[in-house]
Motif scaffolding. Sequence first.
Motif, PDB file in Angstrom:
ATOM      1  N   LYS A 499       0.766  -1.298   0.077  1.00  0.00           N
ATOM      2  CA  LYS A 499       0.098   0.076   0.063  1.00  0.00           C
ATOM      3  C   LYS A 499       0.926   1.259   0.067  1.00  0.00           C
ATOM      4  N   LYS A 500       0.549   2.282  -0.683  1.00  0.00           N
ATOM      5  CA  LYS A 500       1.225   3.421  -0.869  1.00  0.00           C
ATOM      6  C   LYS A 500       0.335   4.756  -0.452  1.00  0.00           C
ATOM      7  N   PHE A 501      -0.864   4.931  -0.800  1.00  0.00           N
ATOM      8  CA  PHE A 501      -1.912   5.856  -0.529  1.00  0.00           C
ATOM      9  C   PHE A 501      -3.286   5.314  -0.173  1.00  0.00           C
ATOM     10  N   ALA A 502      -3.898   6.108   0.715  1.00  0.00           N
ATOM     11  CA  ALA A 502      -5.137   5.671   1.181  1.00  0.00           C
ATOM     12  C   ALA A 502      -5.883   7.070   1.168  1.00  0.00           C
ATOM     13  N   THR A 503      -7.336   6.841   0.868  1.00  0.00           N
ATOM     14  CA  THR A 503      -8.244   7.910   0.943  1.00  0.00           C
ATOM     15  C   THR A 503      -9.695   7.317   1.019  1.00  0.00           C
ATOM     16  N   SER A 509     -18.679   7.755   1.029  1.00  0.00           N
ATOM     17  CA  SER A 509     -19.527   6.684   0.321  1.00  0.00           C
ATOM     18  C   SER A 509     -18.512   5.608   0.162  1.00  0.00           C
ATOM     19  N   TYR A 510     -17.319   5.597   0.151  1.00  0.00           N
ATOM     20  CA  TYR A 510     -16.347   4.757  -0.266  1.00  0.00           C
ATOM     21  C   TYR A 510     -15.065   5.195   0.414  1.00  0.00           C
ATOM     22  N   ALA A 511     -14.232   3.876   0.573  1.00  0.00           N
ATOM     23  CA  ALA A 511     -12.521   4.358   0.876  1.00  0.00           C
ATOM     24  C   ALA A 511     -11.657   3.641  -0.418  1.00  0.00           C
ATOM     25  N   SER A 512     -10.580   4.119  -0.324  1.00  0.00           N
ATOM     26  CA  SER A 512      -9.913   3.398  -1.442  1.00  0.00           C
ATOM     27  C   SER A 512      -8.310   3.452  -1.162  1.00  0.00           C
ATOM     28  N   LEU A 513      -7.790   2.401  -1.390  1.00  0.00           N
ATOM     29  CA  LEU A 513      -6.332   2.112  -1.380  1.00  0.00           C
ATOM     30  C   LEU A 513      -5.751   2.026  -2.614  1.00  0.00           C
ATOM     31  N   ALA A 564      -9.505  11.015  -4.329  1.00  0.00           N
ATOM     32  CA  ALA A 564     -10.929  10.692  -4.545  1.00  0.00           C
ATOM     33  C   ALA A 564     -11.896  11.887  -4.304  1.00  0.00           C
ATOM     34  N   THR A 565     -12.931  11.954  -5.396  1.00  0.00           N
ATOM     35  CA  THR A 565     -14.095  12.792  -5.080  1.00  0.00           C
ATOM     36  C   THR A 565     -15.237  11.799  -4.893  1.00  0.00           C
ATOM     37  N   ASN A 566     -16.394  12.195  -4.853  1.00  0.00           N
ATOM     38  CA  ASN A 566     -17.553  11.542  -4.559  1.00  0.00           C
ATOM     39  C   ASN A 566     -17.944  10.547  -5.718  1.00  0.00           C
TER      40      ASN A 566
END
Length: 623
Positions: A499-503, A509-513, A564-566
């Motif tokens: 993993k490098k980034f998370a947001t 509504s969602y999270a992302s790695l 990340a945006t919506n």
Amino acid sequence: MTASNYSLKVNRDLLDPNFESYRLSLDAIPTYNIELDAAVEEVKLKDTQYTLEHMRAFGMYNYLHLDPWYEDSVYFVDCKGRVLNLTVTLDTALGKPREVYRVDVESSQCEDRLCASLSLTSATWAALSDGSGRLYLLRTGKRGDSSHMKWEPLFNEDLGEPFTILHSVSHVQAGVHSMEVLLLRVQKDPEETKGSGYSVSLEWITVANTAGQGQEKKYEVKKRRVLRGKSVPHYAALEPKGKGLMLASEKPFVFTHVDGRPVEQPEPEPMEVEKTDPIYFWQQTTEDVTLCVRMPEGITKEGVQFRLTADNMTIGVQGFPPLLEGQLFASVDPEASAWIIKNDKSLEVTLQKRGEGPMWPELVMGDKRGEYVMSDEQAALIHERLTHLTSEDLNGNPDRDKPPCNSQELEDCDGFPEDSFSLTHFDEQSLKPTQVVNLGSHQYLFTVDANPSEMPCLCLRHDVDALVWQPRPDQPGNMWEHIATFNALGYVQASKRDKKFATCAPNFSYASLCECLRRAFIYRQPSPVETVLFNRKQGRQVGQVAKQQVASLDSDKPILGFRATNERLYILTSSNLFVLKRKAAGGGQGDDSLGISTWTSAPMTRRAWMLITHNNAVFKKSE
């Protein structure tokens, strides 16, 4: 001002104790690829920038910047010194990123140059660093307009050693427009002899418009404050009005200079004096006190100086200052008290208490040169009273439903930062911490701008979940509010070794790695399904499903930026900008049309299950 210890208050209504797992969705993720005219300006770390702090500050820098004031608008800087913007309104009609400002690349070259950094200060201002130590404050106009106006620099000054911008805010007070900018440096520190030889410096700069009424605007530095610590902060943000600062770091920070003048540091606590042998020993019962004082060897009763009243006592050797003198803790009966010489070198005194009562915490008020000796009966009584607080058995109560955690069974991804990891609020006036939260067991995950008019949120791991906290500096009683939860994300992200980034999306509504290369993982909040699904083993209907999606980019270049945006996910490499369209969550006509991996389930408690990532799918494992 003394900092008060504060505990984060979890909103139980935002937790889902029944959450079981994410289900891998095979739905395709619409992905759009924009090839860049020039490479992103990636600055590699030099041999002299070898420390962990250099890697955290500059090696893991996010080169992509999301505009929190305008939807689906991102910025980055290329190798030509151009600040480029991409604003998406229609995915199928993506244009090329447009230039909004350009830095003179030739003049910004220096030996220890860092990557250029950008902070969107307000809806009409931005702060830019060229990576060589120069700060630009740019009037951008309303960036959401279609006029595409170029940014105008109203402040341009060399501030010394190279830095990156962590955060900036803009505010107006008494008709004066000011901007607060927080800068990060990793500097050589001659005092750091035992460690890496470097320390971390944060500089908080206030730039204000000094022009009078009717005059042309002129911005100048009004105040410079420097904080120093030994670790790069995970989170650093200024209050909207510039009245305070919040830091989350593994090592403490302190203000060291204001406008070049050293800040007076509080007096260090006195060092513990080397313990010397006690000059007397004493013990007691509810009725009397027995005292034994060391005396010169060969002492006789004629050489003893002893005076006793109901409240005071003096013991010594004739012709010398008293060995022990002062007020007794409580009254005694002098007539019923006595003393004798033992072994020609000690004086034993028996003091009769006036009446039976509580035990004395000390013999002579304020005298710390004696040692209290507890009798066997007293030690046994105290041990019996404290037995319920201690146990040599790991599970002191085997009848409990839930056994305690055994540290030997923790996995690598359950490792937490050291205990000194803390979240601190500093006051701008006093330059002192006002509130401190110990985050020793709460791993930092990421920062997100949920509301641009407020401070950025920070996401922390709590048990297996990831909890989002919104700072509220104007509410001292509830300075950090729990506003959202991503179920099991704390555990899931820990299993991603690359993993490098998370947001996450600003609306949560969602999270992302994302990993260092190619892959991104999307974890959606549970959403209702349109069709009827049953958990066969538990015999119950499933009303909500939390989906996981995996995106694989058509690129072999390292990921440099991730936002990340919506509605969309933006991923930046050195030569491409990828836009991933987020489909609305929802159901389908059945398991196959849903594109969801096989549903497996088994009854278990929340602590008993864990999520294991394997072949891009998430399964449950039961003990």
